[in-house]
Design a protein around this motif. Structure first.
Motif, PDB file in Angstrom:
ATOM      1  N   LYS A   1       0.826  -1.212   0.000  1.00  0.00           N
ATOM      2  CA  LYS A   1       0.000   0.000   0.000  1.00  0.00           C
ATOM      3  C   LYS A   1       0.857   1.258   0.000  1.00  0.00           C
ATOM      4  O   LYS A   1       0.540   2.244  -0.683  1.00  0.00           O
ATOM      5  CB  LYS A   1      -0.929   0.006   1.207  1.00  0.00           C
ATOM      6  CG  LYS A   1      -1.837   1.237   1.234  1.00  0.00           C
ATOM      7  CD  LYS A   1      -2.778   1.233   2.407  1.00  0.00           C
ATOM      8  CE  LYS A   1      -3.639   2.490   2.400  1.00  0.00           C
ATOM      9  NZ  LYS A   1      -4.589   2.518   3.557  1.00  0.00           N
ATOM     10  N   LEU A   2       1.945   1.250   0.759  1.00  0.00           N
ATOM     11  CA  LEU A   2       2.826   2.420   0.823  1.00  0.00           C
ATOM     12  C   LEU A   2       3.665   2.587  -0.437  1.00  0.00           C
ATOM     13  O   LEU A   2       4.242   3.654  -0.669  1.00  0.00           O
ATOM     14  CB  LEU A   2       3.752   2.308   2.039  1.00  0.00           C
ATOM     15  CG  LEU A   2       3.084   2.353   3.416  1.00  0.00           C
ATOM     16  CD1 LEU A   2       4.127   2.104   4.506  1.00  0.00           C
ATOM     17  CD2 LEU A   2       2.376   3.676   3.644  1.00  0.00           C
ATOM     18  N   GLY A   3       3.762   1.517  -1.224  1.00  0.00           N
ATOM     19  CA  GLY A   3       4.569   1.575  -2.434  1.00  0.00           C
ATOM     20  C   GLY A   3       6.050   1.646  -2.164  1.00  0.00           C
ATOM     21  O   GLY A   3       6.802   2.252  -2.936  1.00  0.00           O
ATOM     22  N   VAL A   4       6.477   0.991  -1.075  1.00  0.00           N
ATOM     23  CA  VAL A   4       7.896   0.985  -0.728  1.00  0.00           C
ATOM     24  C   VAL A   4       8.413  -0.449  -0.827  1.00  0.00           C
ATOM     25  O   VAL A   4       7.659  -1.408  -0.649  1.00  0.00           O
ATOM     26  CB  VAL A   4       8.139   1.542   0.690  1.00  0.00           C
ATOM     27  CG1 VAL A   4       7.732   2.998   0.744  1.00  0.00           C
ATOM     28  CG2 VAL A   4       7.381   0.732   1.739  1.00  0.00           C
ATOM     29  N   PRO A   5       9.690  -0.631  -1.105  1.00  0.00           N
ATOM     30  CA  PRO A   5      10.238  -1.994  -1.203  1.00  0.00           C
ATOM     31  C   PRO A   5      10.177  -2.708   0.141  1.00  0.00           C
ATOM     32  O   PRO A   5      10.312  -2.083   1.194  1.00  0.00           O
ATOM     33  CB  PRO A   5      11.691  -1.761  -1.636  1.00  0.00           C
ATOM     34  CG  PRO A   5      11.745  -0.362  -2.154  1.00  0.00           C
ATOM     35  CD  PRO A   5      10.706   0.403  -1.415  1.00  0.00           C
ATOM     36  N   GLU A   6       9.995  -4.014   0.091  1.00  0.00           N
ATOM     37  CA  GLU A   6      10.084  -4.791   1.315  1.00  0.00           C
ATOM     38  C   GLU A   6      11.540  -4.854   1.762  1.00  0.00           C
ATOM     39  O   GLU A   6      12.440  -5.057   0.935  1.00  0.00           O
ATOM     40  CB  GLU A   6       9.528  -6.198   1.086  1.00  0.00           C
ATOM     41  CG  GLU A   6       8.040  -6.188   0.793  1.00  0.00           C
ATOM     42  CD  GLU A   6       7.458  -7.585   0.682  1.00  0.00           C
ATOM     43  OE1 GLU A   6       8.230  -8.571   0.814  1.00  0.00           O
ATOM     44  OE2 GLU A   6       6.239  -7.698   0.460  1.00  0.00           O
ATOM     45  N   PRO A   7      11.793  -4.653   3.042  1.00  0.00           N
ATOM     46  CA  PRO A   7      13.188  -4.601   3.511  1.00  0.00           C
ATOM     47  C   PRO A   7      13.863  -5.968   3.455  1.00  0.00           C
ATOM     48  O   PRO A   7      13.221  -7.013   3.582  1.00  0.00           O
ATOM     49  CB  PRO A   7      13.050  -4.113   4.953  1.00  0.00           C
ATOM     50  CG  PRO A   7      11.678  -4.540   5.365  1.00  0.00           C
ATOM     51  CD  PRO A   7      10.827  -4.446   4.134  1.00  0.00           C
ATOM     52  N   SER A   8      15.172  -5.948   3.280  1.00  0.00           N
ATOM     53  CA  SER A   8      15.952  -7.187   3.274  1.00  0.00           C
ATOM     54  C   SER A   8      16.380  -7.585   4.677  1.00  0.00           C
ATOM     55  O   SER A   8      16.870  -8.701   4.883  1.00  0.00           O
ATOM     56  CB  SER A   8      17.190  -7.016   2.389  1.00  0.00           C
ATOM     57  OG  SER A   8      18.000  -5.960   2.871  1.00  0.00           O
ATOM     58  N   GLU A   9      16.230  -6.683   5.622  1.00  0.00           N
ATOM     59  CA  GLU A   9      16.512  -6.946   7.028  1.00  0.00           C
ATOM     60  C   GLU A   9      15.558  -6.103   7.854  1.00  0.00           C
ATOM     61  O   GLU A   9      15.034  -5.099   7.363  1.00  0.00           O
ATOM     62  CB  GLU A   9      17.971  -6.618   7.371  1.00  0.00           C
ATOM     63  CG  GLU A   9      18.367  -5.202   7.063  1.00  0.00           C
ATOM     64  CD  GLU A   9      19.857  -4.953   7.284  1.00  0.00           C
ATOM     65  OE1 GLU A   9      20.578  -5.925   7.608  1.00  0.00           O
ATOM     66  OE2 GLU A   9      20.282  -3.800   7.146  1.00  0.00           O
ATOM     67  N   PRO A  10      15.275  -6.476   9.103  1.00  0.00           N
ATOM     68  CA  PRO A  10      14.321  -5.707   9.904  1.00  0.00           C
ATOM     69  C   PRO A  10      14.746  -4.248  10.063  1.00  0.00           C
ATOM     70  O   PRO A  10      15.911  -3.951  10.342  1.00  0.00           O
ATOM     71  CB  PRO A  10      14.325  -6.436  11.251  1.00  0.00           C
ATOM     72  CG  PRO A  10      14.758  -7.826  10.933  1.00  0.00           C
ATOM     73  CD  PRO A  10      15.754  -7.684   9.807  1.00  0.00           C
TER      74      PRO A  10
END
Length: 260
Positions: free
Chosen positions: A70-79
């Motif tokens: 929804k935010l249109g941001v990449p999913e992070p590779s680390e927390p």
């Protein structure tokens, strides 16, 4: 499964396990071989305290697939995470007021909380369950307009660390599978959030493992797993906020928007 809590009974504090109406009081340390006593106290006669006294509170951001999309941001590779001040902790059923120094938006975020049970450093995801004491409900309150107020520095810690901005509890539930849980947030009687923990980008075990490589986690530390769709701001002068997770309970907070 056991339901653990801390309480104030008359002139003393204690901890123990609870069923629907009664508390069995324990002696010793909740995290180190506590021993049941013969004392039973009616749940209705105690004041609930925050279920632990964490040395630190770690709060994740962008940890749900649905919210990331929804935010249109990449999913992070680390927390991605920040630290909330331990002084932001408040008890179940607390009344929390707007900070006098801040007049902007205040946002509620219903979240699952992980409570650490053993000192934890450099562990693998497969080892994590042995270090997780249990799970709880969290309302990660945020003074949202502070985060981007200064263009040179995102003020996440300040925005989330005012006194009372970390209600959690009312209990810690042990021996449950977090991926099966649903987090709901009810604001003034209307459900505003309902999302599955199974949608987390990093599972509870992965979170604990990754964090343990960054810092030592201690018994009682609280990790807030992040929130998903449906976050909103408080608009009423006095609002009832309930974070409900079946299998754990309902965390109730009253928030007052006016200054004291």
């Amino acid at each position: 499964m056991k339901i653990w809590l801390r309480f104030q009974y008359r002139d003393r504090k204690g901890f123990g396990t609870a069923d629907r109406e009664w508390i069995t009081e324990y002696a010793g340390d909740m995290f180190r071989n506590p021993e049941a006593t013969d004392r039973r106290i009616a749940l209705a006669e105690v004041e609930l305290l925050p279920p632990t006294v964490p040395s630190k509170i770690v709060a994740l951001w962008n940890n749900f697939h649905a919210l990331s999309a929804k935010l249109g941001v990449p999913e992070p590779s680390e927390p991605l995470y920040l630290l909330k001040a331990p002084s932001s902790v408040t008890a179940p059923d607390a009344v929390v007021s707007r900070p006098p120094s801040y007049d902007g938006r205040i946002v509620w975020e219903g979240e699952l909380g992980i409570v650490i049970g053993k000192t934890c450093r450099g562990i693998s995801p497969d080892e994590a369950d042995a270090f997780i004491f249990g799970y709880t409900c969290v309302n990660d309150l945020t003074a949202a307009d502070l985060i981007g107020k200064d263009a040179t520095f995102a003020q996440w810690a300040r925005a989330k660390s005012f006194d009372g901005f970390c209600p959690f509890g009312p209990v810690i539930a042990t021996d449950i599978e977090p991926a099966s849980l649903i987090v709901r947030t009810i604001v003034n009687g209307a459900e505003r959030q309902s999302y599955p923990i199974s949608d987390m980008i990093f599972s509870a075990q992965e979170i604990v493992s990754r964090l343990s490589h960054d810092m030592t986690l201690f018994p009682g530390d609280l990790i807030c797993c992040g929130t998903s769709l449906g976050v909103g701001s408080i608009k009423e002068a006095s609002s009832s906020l309930v974070i409900a997770i079946d299998g754990i309970g309902e965390l109730k907070t009253e928030f007052r928007l006016y200054f004291l």
